[in-house]
Design a protein around this motif. Structure first.
Motif, PDB file in Angstrom:
ATOM      1  N   GLY A  82       0.894  -1.180   0.024  1.00  0.00           N
ATOM      2  CA  GLY A  82      -0.070   0.201   0.144  1.00  0.00           C
ATOM      3  C   GLY A  82       0.740   1.301   0.050  1.00  0.00           C
ATOM      4  O   GLY A  82       2.182   1.275  -0.569  1.00  0.00           O
ATOM      5  N   TYR A  83       0.364   2.384   0.744  1.00  0.00           N
ATOM      6  CA  TYR A  83       1.007   3.449   0.750  1.00  0.00           C
ATOM      7  C   TYR A  83       0.630   4.274   1.802  1.00  0.00           C
ATOM      8  O   TYR A  83      -0.368   3.864   2.521  1.00  0.00           O
ATOM      9  CB  TYR A  83       0.727   4.470  -0.713  1.00  0.00           C
ATOM     10  CG  TYR A  83      -0.722   4.800  -0.830  1.00  0.00           C
ATOM     11  CD1 TYR A  83      -1.226   5.989  -0.201  1.00  0.00           C
ATOM     12  CD2 TYR A  83      -1.538   4.186  -1.574  1.00  0.00           C
ATOM     13  CE1 TYR A  83      -2.509   6.371  -0.296  1.00  0.00           C
ATOM     14  CE2 TYR A  83      -2.927   4.883  -1.705  1.00  0.00           C
ATOM     15  CZ  TYR A  83      -3.314   5.648  -1.170  1.00  0.00           C
ATOM     16  OH  TYR A  83      -4.563   6.311  -1.150  1.00  0.00           O
ATOM     17  N   ARG A 142       3.160  10.674  -1.083  1.00  0.00           N
ATOM     18  CA  ARG A 142       2.983   9.308  -0.787  1.00  0.00           C
ATOM     19  C   ARG A 142       4.238   8.557  -0.718  1.00  0.00           C
ATOM     20  O   ARG A 142       4.962   8.689  -1.771  1.00  0.00           O
ATOM     21  CB  ARG A 142       1.725   8.744  -1.924  1.00  0.00           C
ATOM     22  CG  ARG A 142       0.365   9.280  -1.456  1.00  0.00           C
ATOM     23  CD  ARG A 142      -0.376   8.655  -2.684  1.00  0.00           C
ATOM     24  NE  ARG A 142      -1.717   9.154  -2.267  1.00  0.00           N
ATOM     25  CZ  ARG A 142      -2.940   8.800  -3.081  1.00  0.00           C
ATOM     26  NH1 ARG A 142      -2.808   7.696  -4.036  1.00  0.00           N
ATOM     27  NH2 ARG A 142      -3.929   9.228  -2.664  1.00  0.00           N
ATOM     28  N   ILE A 143       4.561   7.448   0.031  1.00  0.00           N
ATOM     29  CA  ILE A 143       5.493   6.632  -0.124  1.00  0.00           C
ATOM     30  C   ILE A 143       4.908   5.149   0.170  1.00  0.00           C
ATOM     31  O   ILE A 143       4.156   4.828   0.803  1.00  0.00           O
ATOM     32  CB  ILE A 143       6.830   6.751   1.175  1.00  0.00           C
ATOM     33  CG1 ILE A 143       6.092   6.582   2.419  1.00  0.00           C
ATOM     34  CG2 ILE A 143       7.157   8.071   1.073  1.00  0.00           C
ATOM     35  CD1 ILE A 143       7.023   6.675   3.693  1.00  0.00           C
ATOM     36  N   PRO A 144       5.528   4.198  -0.523  1.00  0.00           N
ATOM     37  CA  PRO A 144       5.113   2.829  -0.484  1.00  0.00           C
ATOM     38  C   PRO A 144       5.190   2.206   0.824  1.00  0.00           C
ATOM     39  O   PRO A 144       6.277   2.587   1.419  1.00  0.00           O
ATOM     40  CB  PRO A 144       5.972   1.913  -1.670  1.00  0.00           C
ATOM     41  CG  PRO A 144       7.151   2.989  -2.048  1.00  0.00           C
ATOM     42  CD  PRO A 144       6.773   4.286  -1.655  1.00  0.00           C
ATOM     43  N   VAL A 145       4.396   1.228   1.133  1.00  0.00           N
ATOM     44  CA  VAL A 145       4.797   0.678   2.517  1.00  0.00           C
ATOM     45  C   VAL A 145       4.121  -0.944   2.208  1.00  0.00           C
ATOM     46  O   VAL A 145       3.460  -1.170   1.333  1.00  0.00           O
ATOM     47  CB  VAL A 145       3.742   1.092   3.531  1.00  0.00           C
ATOM     48  CG1 VAL A 145       4.117   2.527   3.796  1.00  0.00           C
ATOM     49  CG2 VAL A 145       2.229   1.006   3.286  1.00  0.00           C
ATOM     50  N   PHE A 146       4.964  -1.653   3.243  1.00  0.00           N
ATOM     51  CA  PHE A 146       4.231  -3.002   3.136  1.00  0.00           C
ATOM     52  C   PHE A 146       3.957  -3.422   4.673  1.00  0.00           C
ATOM     53  O   PHE A 146       4.625  -3.231   5.502  1.00  0.00           O
ATOM     54  CB  PHE A 146       5.351  -3.937   2.615  1.00  0.00           C
ATOM     55  CG  PHE A 146       5.036  -5.499   2.554  1.00  0.00           C
ATOM     56  CD1 PHE A 146       4.337  -5.841   1.285  1.00  0.00           C
ATOM     57  CD2 PHE A 146       5.345  -6.532   3.347  1.00  0.00           C
ATOM     58  CE1 PHE A 146       3.686  -7.344   1.122  1.00  0.00           C
ATOM     59  CE2 PHE A 146       5.040  -7.826   3.319  1.00  0.00           C
ATOM     60  CZ  PHE A 146       4.304  -8.120   2.312  1.00  0.00           C
ATOM     61  N   CYS A 147       2.813  -4.170   4.733  1.00  0.00           N
ATOM     62  CA  CYS A 147       2.195  -4.025   6.014  1.00  0.00           C
ATOM     63  C   CYS A 147       1.783  -5.640   6.317  1.00  0.00           C
ATOM     64  O   CYS A 147       1.228  -6.343   5.455  1.00  0.00           O
ATOM     65  CB  CYS A 147       1.004  -3.214   6.237  1.00  0.00           C
ATOM     66  SG  CYS A 147       0.119  -3.654   7.897  1.00  0.00           S
ATOM     67  N   GLU A 152      -8.099   1.032   5.226  1.00  0.00           N
ATOM     68  CA  GLU A 152      -7.230   2.378   5.500  1.00  0.00           C
ATOM     69  C   GLU A 152      -7.331   2.563   7.154  1.00  0.00           C
ATOM     70  O   GLU A 152      -8.097   2.176   7.872  1.00  0.00           O
ATOM     71  CB  GLU A 152      -8.092   3.320   4.857  1.00  0.00           C
ATOM     72  CG  GLU A 152      -7.410   4.681   4.922  1.00  0.00           C
ATOM     73  CD  GLU A 152      -8.117   5.715   4.396  1.00  0.00           C
ATOM     74  OE1 GLU A 152      -8.155   6.953   4.595  1.00  0.00           O
ATOM     75  OE2 GLU A 152      -8.943   5.525   3.205  1.00  0.00           O
ATOM     76  N   TRP A 153      -6.337   3.055   7.409  1.00  0.00           N
ATOM     77  CA  TRP A 153      -5.842   3.453   8.914  1.00  0.00           C
ATOM     78  C   TRP A 153      -5.396   4.966   8.914  1.00  0.00           C
ATOM     79  O   TRP A 153      -4.643   5.320   8.064  1.00  0.00           O
ATOM     80  CB  TRP A 153      -4.760   2.486   9.559  1.00  0.00           C
ATOM     81  CG  TRP A 153      -5.243   1.269   9.657  1.00  0.00           C
ATOM     82  CD1 TRP A 153      -5.540   0.765  10.894  1.00  0.00           C
ATOM     83  CD2 TRP A 153      -5.498  -0.046   8.905  1.00  0.00           C
ATOM     84  NE1 TRP A 153      -5.885  -0.912  11.085  1.00  0.00           N
ATOM     85  CE2 TRP A 153      -5.725  -1.079   9.454  1.00  0.00           C
ATOM     86  CE3 TRP A 153      -5.165  -0.164   7.765  1.00  0.00           C
ATOM     87  CZ2 TRP A 153      -5.840  -2.148   9.198  1.00  0.00           C
ATOM     88  CZ3 TRP A 153      -5.226  -1.373   6.957  1.00  0.00           C
ATOM     89  CH2 TRP A 153      -5.727  -2.363   7.867  1.00  0.00           C
ATOM     90  N   ASP A 181      -3.638  -1.292  -0.913  1.00  0.00           N
ATOM     91  CA  ASP A 181      -4.457  -1.547  -2.075  1.00  0.00           C
ATOM     92  C   ASP A 181      -3.729  -2.546  -3.134  1.00  0.00           C
ATOM     93  O   ASP A 181      -4.299  -2.718  -4.397  1.00  0.00           O
ATOM     94  CB  ASP A 181      -4.300  -0.128  -2.922  1.00  0.00           C
ATOM     95  CG  ASP A 181      -2.767   0.343  -3.074  1.00  0.00           C
ATOM     96  OD1 ASP A 181      -1.836  -0.486  -2.889  1.00  0.00           O
ATOM     97  OD2 ASP A 181      -2.585   1.602  -3.634  1.00  0.00           O
ATOM     98  N   ARG A 182      -2.853  -3.458  -2.394  1.00  0.00           N
ATOM     99  CA  ARG A 182      -2.662  -4.433  -3.488  1.00  0.00           C
ATOM    100  C   ARG A 182      -2.188  -5.756  -2.524  1.00  0.00           C
ATOM    101  O   ARG A 182      -1.147  -5.784  -1.768  1.00  0.00           O
ATOM    102  CB  ARG A 182      -1.221  -4.025  -4.291  1.00  0.00           C
ATOM    103  CG  ARG A 182      -0.596  -5.086  -5.339  1.00  0.00           C
ATOM    104  CD  ARG A 182       0.467  -4.380  -6.160  1.00  0.00           C
ATOM    105  NE  ARG A 182       1.390  -3.975  -5.888  1.00  0.00           N
ATOM    106  CZ  ARG A 182       2.698  -4.718  -5.601  1.00  0.00           C
ATOM    107  NH1 ARG A 182       2.682  -5.905  -5.928  1.00  0.00           N
ATOM    108  NH2 ARG A 182       3.801  -4.045  -5.185  1.00  0.00           N
TER     109      ARG A 182
END
Length: 705
Positions: free
Chosen positions: A97-98, A119-124, A293-294, A336-337
């Protein structure tokens, strides 16, 4: 920051004085001591250990020292006990996500992702703690909530949980805590469960665990969806600005869909209905475009303000009430992915609290200090060696350069003769390595106290183990208190050793007399044991509405799922009306039928979303039915149909029942309809009721003392 009212002191239930409790050799929670008569505890090299409870620190509230060979040996061995599965948090679900900053924190930090909008990319990754990779999604457990930020200045990992506190104060105790909660080593069970002797034995002897235990026994321990949990960084960190000034920070994640939990019987039955319930829910939501979303929020406070708290913020078993330090929303995260490959991304991702960027720094929290070493050490073993940072999911997305070479699984081909610094031999400028930069990471220059002495010690300010658990219990609604008491009774009923139960209830008396009595009654204990000695007086802290769950549930169908039971001949128009209303309210709708294919009256034959026997009502947040009288009469003789409605009613869900269901199925299921059961034609009322549970139906409320 709001002024904190003076807290009232609670006297111990057995009349023991504070002075006596502080000096009682059996009750020194600040410095617990092993009392087993099995000889001296030693290191693997046979060196006697004088203190197995505290790591070596520069001073009582200072940083943990690298020279602590006892801590390093203990955690190193623990880190390598499982290959290649994670020792904890093995069962996980993840998504890309981002992160988007909405309120820059330039006054407090130089970290670019917190000062520059964009926006920056994230992985959760979300995970359970106790179970293995093949365990179920819905046990009573803490959930890991880890986010990897791919920032312009390198990767920042915020590795937290869905609870704001942890079970232990010092990393020295982490192997002990996890060994206690894991399946018992002589028998290999129970898997992914805390209802057993070794866990509660540890809890009964370690009062610092009680705050987290109270949270885990609450509804937070059985979330409805990973999309409906909060996340917390747990520890206090430092933000450091351009002037070198420090502000303490605690990080929070708040779900857009609000909080929602399961009820216990529902969680148990979900383990049989769908072991992958949370993983499937997250995947399908993202796959359908309903992106979770958070809000990203912070609590900011100074050293001077922290000194006024009635607890030590460096103690990871303590939260900072939102009424004391307000939570400020500064950004958001959207997932989102879904991963392209579960193993390559979810399994190989490596989070580490030591992954820090300029402008953020560590505090002297002794649990955090130990985690900085432990995570990296584990990853070296689990992922094959030091080059795990080259795995795509772990690699930074910004430019990087270093002098690290070779080792197992080296995938890059560094060029040139220079792999050190300082160096002068790179005359053609081809060396692909970086140089020191004045804008790089710098540790905050914290002044040391004048009387600082290194030692294995725990600060006296860490001694109060009961005030915050008491605040948590007293802040809950009557329904939530009933759930907590029932959960503890369930857990302790699985414990075989009587002294363990007695010691646990002795600890509970320091939290609340009524809680201890209710648990003892549930276990059939005629008398209460004396309250356990405490190392500090228990305070009646102000209550906090922020730590409840049920009052914070959103009355919404967004992100929820409604099941509609149909059969051959069901009215297609009535089904469509229910579907359209539920979907308009934000819900996903699934049709369930006795057979996988169904022919509706007035519609084309179609494939149902689920077959009745394999699609129980525990999979839905509310249920409805549209059946012909004959179909309802037939289904009233089938156990799957009776259980479908019986469970929905018992799990406090709204039910829209057609006439045939009211006449035949509900009586056969032993259901006396209440206000949460409406006619299937009353669509508006059903949608309104479906947005929440029918708490008036809660059995525990009818048995409250």
């Amino acid at each position: 920051m709001k002024e904190y009212p003076m807290a009232k002191k609670k006297q111990p239930a057995n009349g023991t004085s504070a002075a006596r409790r502080n000096t009682d050799a059996t009750g020194g929670e600040t410095r617990q001591q092993a009392t087993a008569k099995t000889g001296a505890l030693t290191t693997a090299q046979g060196i006697p250990v004088s203190d197995n409870q505290n790591s070596l620190r520069a001073y009582s509230r200072g940083p943990t020292l690298l020279e602590d060979f006892i801590l390093r040996e203990k955690i190193t061995h623990f880190d390598h006990e499982r290959i290649p599965e994670r020792i904890v948090h093995a069962r996980g679900s993840a998504a890309h996500g981002y992160f988007e900053l909405t309120k820059p924190l330039s006054k407090y930090t130089t970290a670019k992702f917190l000062t520059e909008k964009g926006r920056i990319p994230v992985f959760c990754r979300f995970s359970t703690v106790a179970g293995g990779a093949g365990s179920v999604d819905t046990p009573r457990d803490v959930r890991g909530f880890a986010v990897k930020f791919y920032t312009q200045e390198g990767n920042f990992d915020l590795v937290g949980n869905n609870l704001p506190i942890f079970a232990i104060q010092d990393a020295m105790k982490f192997p002990d805590f996890i060994h206690a909660v894991k399946m018992e080593p002589d028998r290999g069970f129970p898997q992914a469960a805390s209802a057993h002797d070794t866990f509660w034995d540890f809890v009964s002897l370690s009062p610092e665990t009680l705050h987290m235990v109270m949270w885990a026994m609450s509804d937070r321990g059985i979330p409805r969806s990973l999309r409906m949990i909060e996340g917390f960084g747990i520890h206090s960190f430092r933000l450091v600005n351009a002037k070198g000034e420090s502000t303490f920070v605690r990080f929070h994640w708040r779900p857009k869909l609000g909080l929602q939990s399961l009820v216990w019987d529902e969680a148990v039955k979900l383990q049989g209905a769908d072991n992958d319930f949370h993983r499937r829910d997250l995947f399908e939501a993202i796959d359908s475009g309903a992106f979770p979303e958070w809000e990203f929020a912070v609590q900011l406070f100074t050293e001077e303000e922290a000194d006024q708290f009635p607890f030590d913020h460096l103690d990871a078993t303590k939260l900072i009430p939102e009424e004391l330090v307000p939570v400020q929303v500064v950004g958001r995260m959207v997932l989102d992915r879904n991963p392209n490959n579960h193993f390559a991304e979810n399994e190989q991702v490596a989070f580490c609290p030591a992954n820090m960027v300029p402008g953020i720094d560590f505090s002297n929290d002794p649990l955090l200090q130990g985690r900085l070493f432990s995570y990296l050490d584990t990853q070296l073993s689990r992922l094959g060696g030091p080059n795990f940072t080259q795995i795509p999911i772990n690699a930074p997305k910004c430019p990087f350069g270093h002098h690290q070479r070779d080792a197992h699984m080296q995938m890059q081909v560094p060029k040139g003769r220079v792999a050190y610094e300082p160096a002068s031999l790179d005359k053609d400028g081809s060396m692909p390595n970086g140089r020191e930069t004045p804008n790089g990471f710098r540790s905050f220059a914290e002044p040391a106290p004048d009387d600082g002495r290194k030692g294995r010690t725990r600060a006296a300010s860490f001694a109060d183990h009961y005030s915050q658990p008491r605040m948590f219990w007293r802040s809950q609604t009557a329904i939530e208190q009933a759930h907590i008491a029932s959960a503890i009774v369930f857990e302790l009923a699985k414990v075989e050793d009587d002294p363990v139960r007695e010691r646990t209830i002795a600890q509970l008396r320091n939290i609340d007399e009524e809680l201890a009595r209710r648990v003892a009654d549930g276990l059939g204990m005629a008398t209460l044991p004396l309250a356990a000695p405490a190392a500090a007086e228990t305070l009646d802290l102000p209550l906090s509405k922020a730590i409840t769950l049920i009052p914070k549930m959103k009355q919404t169908l967004e992100g929820r799922c409604v099941g509609i039971l149909v059969a051959d001949g069901s009215d297609a128009k009535a089904v469509a009306t229910l579907r359209e209303a539920a979907e308009a309210a934000g819900a996903t709708v699934k049709l369930v039928a006795p057979k996988r294919y169904v022919a509706l009256k007035g519609g084309k034959p179609r494939k149902a979303d689920g077959q009745l026997a394999g699609t129980p009502s525990v999979l839905f947040d509310a249920v409805a039915c549209v059946l012909t009288p004959d179909a309802a009469k037939t289904l009233a003789t089938e156990a799957a149909a009776l259980d479908w409605f019986r469970d929905a009613f018992g799990h406090l869900k709204a039910i829209a029942a057609c006439g045939g269901t009211r006449t035949h199925i509900l009586p056969a299921a032993g259901i006396a309809p209440d206000q949460g059961v409406v006619d299937s034609g009353d669509v508006d009322r059903f949608i309104k009721l479906a947005k929440t549970r029918q708490w008036a139906r809660e059995p525990n409320l009818r048995t409250l003392p």
